[in-house]
Design a protein around this motif. Structure first.
Motif, short mmCIF file in Angstrom:
data_model
loop_
_atom_site.label_atom_id
_atom_site.label_comp_id
_atom_site.label_asym_id
_atom_site.label_seq_id
_atom_site.Cartn_x
_atom_site.Cartn_y
_atom_site.Cartn_z
N LEU A 15 0.87 -1.19 0.10
CA LEU A 15 -0.26 -0.01 -0.11
C LEU A 15 1.03 1.08 0.32
O LEU A 15 -0.10 2.44 0.02
N ALA A 16 2.14 0.94 0.02
CA ALA A 16 2.96 2.28 -0.11
C ALA A 16 2.76 3.29 -1.19
O ALA A 16 2.11 2.80 -2.54
N PHE A 17 2.17 4.42 -1.18
CA PHE A 17 1.81 4.93 -2.03
C PHE A 17 3.10 5.59 -2.90
O PHE A 17 4.80 5.88 -2.68
N CYS A 18 3.19 5.97 -4.37
CA CYS A 18 3.85 6.16 -5.86
C CYS A 18 3.36 7.27 -6.01
O CYS A 18 2.61 7.52 -7.14
N SER A 19 4.41 8.64 -6.02
CA SER A 19 3.72 9.57 -7.21
C SER A 19 4.80 9.11 -8.29
O SER A 19 5.03 10.81 -9.05
N CYS A 20 5.86 8.08 -8.38
CA CYS A 20 6.52 8.40 -9.61
C CYS A 20 6.03 9.22 -11.14
O CYS A 20 5.44 8.30 -10.97
N THR A 74 -1.99 -1.91 -14.47
CA THR A 74 -1.50 0.22 -14.34
C THR A 74 -0.62 0.59 -13.68
O THR A 74 -0.23 0.12 -12.62
N LYS A 75 0.59 1.32 -13.99
CA LYS A 75 0.94 1.95 -12.00
C LYS A 75 -0.08 2.71 -11.69
O LYS A 75 -1.27 3.64 -12.41
N GLY A 76 -0.13 2.65 -10.36
CA GLY A 76 -0.97 3.17 -9.50
C GLY A 76 -1.60 2.44 -9.06
O GLY A 76 -2.82 2.88 -8.38
N GLN A 77 -1.81 0.64 -9.81
CA GLN A 77 -3.12 0.12 -9.11
C GLN A 77 -3.26 0.10 -7.71
O GLN A 77 -4.39 -0.25 -7.25
N GLN A 78 -2.53 0.03 -7.18
CA GLN A 78 -2.01 -0.48 -5.06
C GLN A 78 -2.83 1.07 -4.53
O GLN A 78 -4.02 0.83 -3.60
N GLU A 79 -2.65 1.84 -5.63
CA GLU A 79 -3.30 3.19 -4.65
C GLU A 79 -4.57 3.38 -4.28
O GLU A 79 -5.20 4.67 -4.17
N HIS A 80 -4.91 2.93 -5.38
CA HIS A 80 -6.49 2.66 -5.27
C HIS A 80 -7.45 2.69 -4.10
O HIS A 80 -8.13 3.56 -3.30
N PHE A 81 -5.81 1.73 -2.97
CA PHE A 81 -7.16 1.18 -1.87
C PHE A 81 -6.25 3.03 -1.08
O PHE A 81 -4.55 3.05 -0.98
N ILE A 82 -7.15 3.57 -0.58
CA ILE A 82 -6.44 5.49 -0.19
C ILE A 82 -5.50 5.15 1.03
O ILE A 82 -6.53 4.95 2.26
N VAL A 83 -4.21 5.43 1.34
CA VAL A 83 -3.60 5.36 2.66
C VAL A 83 -3.65 7.04 2.73
O VAL A 83 -3.14 7.96 2.07
N VAL A 84 -4.69 7.51 3.28
CA VAL A 84 -5.08 8.98 3.37
C VAL A 84 -3.62 10.22 3.34
O VAL A 84 -3.70 10.96 2.31
N GLU A 85 -2.02 10.16 4.86
CA GLU A 85 -1.50 11.35 4.14
C GLU A 85 -0.69 10.90 2.86
O GLU A 85 -0.74 12.02 2.75
N LEU A 88 -2.80 12.77 0.29
CA LEU A 88 -2.88 13.38 0.34
C LEU A 88 -1.97 15.00 -0.55
O LEU A 88 -1.87 15.66 -0.35
N ARG A 89 -0.64 13.42 0.52
CA ARG A 89 0.55 14.14 -0.10
C ARG A 89 0.85 14.56 -1.45
O ARG A 89 1.25 15.11 -2.07
N SER A 90 0.44 13.71 -2.34
CA SER A 90 0.39 13.58 -3.57
C SER A 90 -0.64 14.76 -3.86
O SER A 90 -0.44 15.58 -4.87
N MET A 91 -1.59 14.97 -4.00
CA MET A 91 -2.33 15.41 -4.30
C MET A 91 -1.83 17.43 -4.17
O MET A 91 -1.82 18.04 -4.87
N ASP A 92 -0.93 17.56 -3.04
CA ASP A 92 -0.85 18.57 -2.13
C ASP A 92 0.83 19.13 -4.11
O ASP A 92 0.52 20.16 -4.12
#
Length: 362
Positions: A15-20, A74-85, A88-92
């Motif tokens: 569930l680690a978020f990836c914004s790469c 696809t890339k980002g597949q697992q980030e559908h399960f939101i880890v809020v922080e 939010l970091r990606s949105m910022d």
């Protein structure tokens, strides 16, 4: 063989978020990534992304072994399960104040009880997430659209009791266009409630064999085509005349329709035998585009310029498709469109969405 158990087990540890991702060419050469706050003419603009996705384990688990076919490869597949922080970091980093979350329907075709349970979980979880961060998240409800009478109840509950902003619906329902009269009770309820219906591509099963091969054409061609057909059906079947106050927002810039809309105005003149004489539209087909809404996910400044020219800046809102990295610099995309004046930029960045969805910021 991948089963529900092995698939879900794999997700649990990832569930680690990836914004790469690489910057698009224009941003890489001319812009640093936009950060909050976003300013236009010296004024703070609350930016709103109307096209962002999530999933919940609790509802997915009800799908049994079919769950392995739901998440896109696809890339980002697992980030559908939101880890809020992390979200939010990606949105910022993208300059997004608020995301309007939605869940692409994977329960169409399921029996009434199972579909109702999946929708109930989704809508409860969406409402909880939005309530916990009301300045950062809003949401479109899930609906059992293949059971229209149930969908009417679900929509009313989502709007009146859960505070959701509308509903996300597939561009077709098992191959049936939602312009079909069987879905009119849902459209009537949405119009009554002032709820926005967010159209997202679903499946174009009859063309599946032609999409095979290199390039992921099922998505690149199929998804915009699905939306195009859905919008054309709403226009030509007279649905937008029947429900003139219906709020319809479509993903991916409305598919191909805004790119070639004027052809529609000539169809019934060139081939009247292919048009139903009992359906007399109140306007030219292209004029209905000005009462529809579209996200800005069209990739280039020139494409956004054309979309604005066709439908009007008042009808367009930011869209990213996050967590799938189709557009990682949505705000810069708007600023890079030099044909837009500051008022139009502010509208697309957030003011249109705030007005359409009655969004409140503290």
């Amino acid at each position: 063989m991948t089963t529900r158990r092995t698939f879900m087990k794999g997700l649990a540890g990832g569930l680690a978020f990836c914004s790469c991702g690489m910057l698009d060419a224009a941003s890489a050469q001319h812009h640093a990534p936009r950060r909050l706050p976003v300013m236009v003419s010296g004024k703070r603009i609350r930016t709103v992304d109307v096209h962002a996705h999530c999933l919940f384990h609790e509802s997915l688990e009800l799908m049994g072994d079919a769950v392995a076919r739901i998440l896109p490869p696809t890339k980002g597949q697992q980030e559908h399960f939101i880890v809020v922080e992390n979200r939010l970091r990606s949105m910022d980093a993208m300059g997004i104040d608020m995301q309007v979350l939605s869940i692409n329907p994977y329960w169409y075709g399921k029996d009434r009880d199972l579909s109702a349970k999946i929708v109930q979980i989704n809508n409860e979880k969406l409402a909880e997430l939005c309530a916990s961060h009301p300045d950062r998240f809003a949401a479109f409800a899930s609906l059992s659209l293949h059971h229209p009478d149930l969908a009417v109840q679900e929509l009313e509950d989502a709007i009146k009791k859960k505070g959701l902003k509308g509903a996300a619906i597939g561009a077709n329902v098992g191959g049936v266009d939602f312009a079909n009269p069987k879905f009119h009770p849902v459209l009537a309820k949405a119009e009554e409630l002032g709820a926005t219906l967010f159209i997202h591509p679903y499946r174009l099963g009859e063309l599946a064999s032609r999409f095979k091969g290199n390039g992921w054409l099922a998505n690149v061609v199929g998804n915009p085509l699905d939306t195009t057909i859905a919008l054309q059906k709403l226009i030509f079947e007279g649905v937008l005349d029947k429900f003139p106050k219906l709020k319809v927002l479509s993903a991916h810039g409305g598919g191909y329709l805004p790119s070639y809309a004027p052809r529609s105005d000539h169809a019934c003149f060139v081939s009247p035998q292919n048009c139903d004489p009992t359906i007399q539209l109140k306007k030219k087909p292209t004029e209905y585009l000005n009462q529809l809404y579209f996200d800005s996910l069209v990739f280039t400044p020139e494409a956004l310029r054309h979309l604005v020219a066709q439908v009007g800046a008042s009808q367009i809102m930011l869209g990213t498709d996050q967590p799938i990295p189709w557009e990682e610099h949505p705000v810069d995309h708007v600023f890079a469109t030099e044909s837009l004046n500051d008022s139009q930029k502010a509208a697309i960045l957030g003011k249109n969405a705030a007005h359409l969805l009655d969004l409140k910021f503290s």
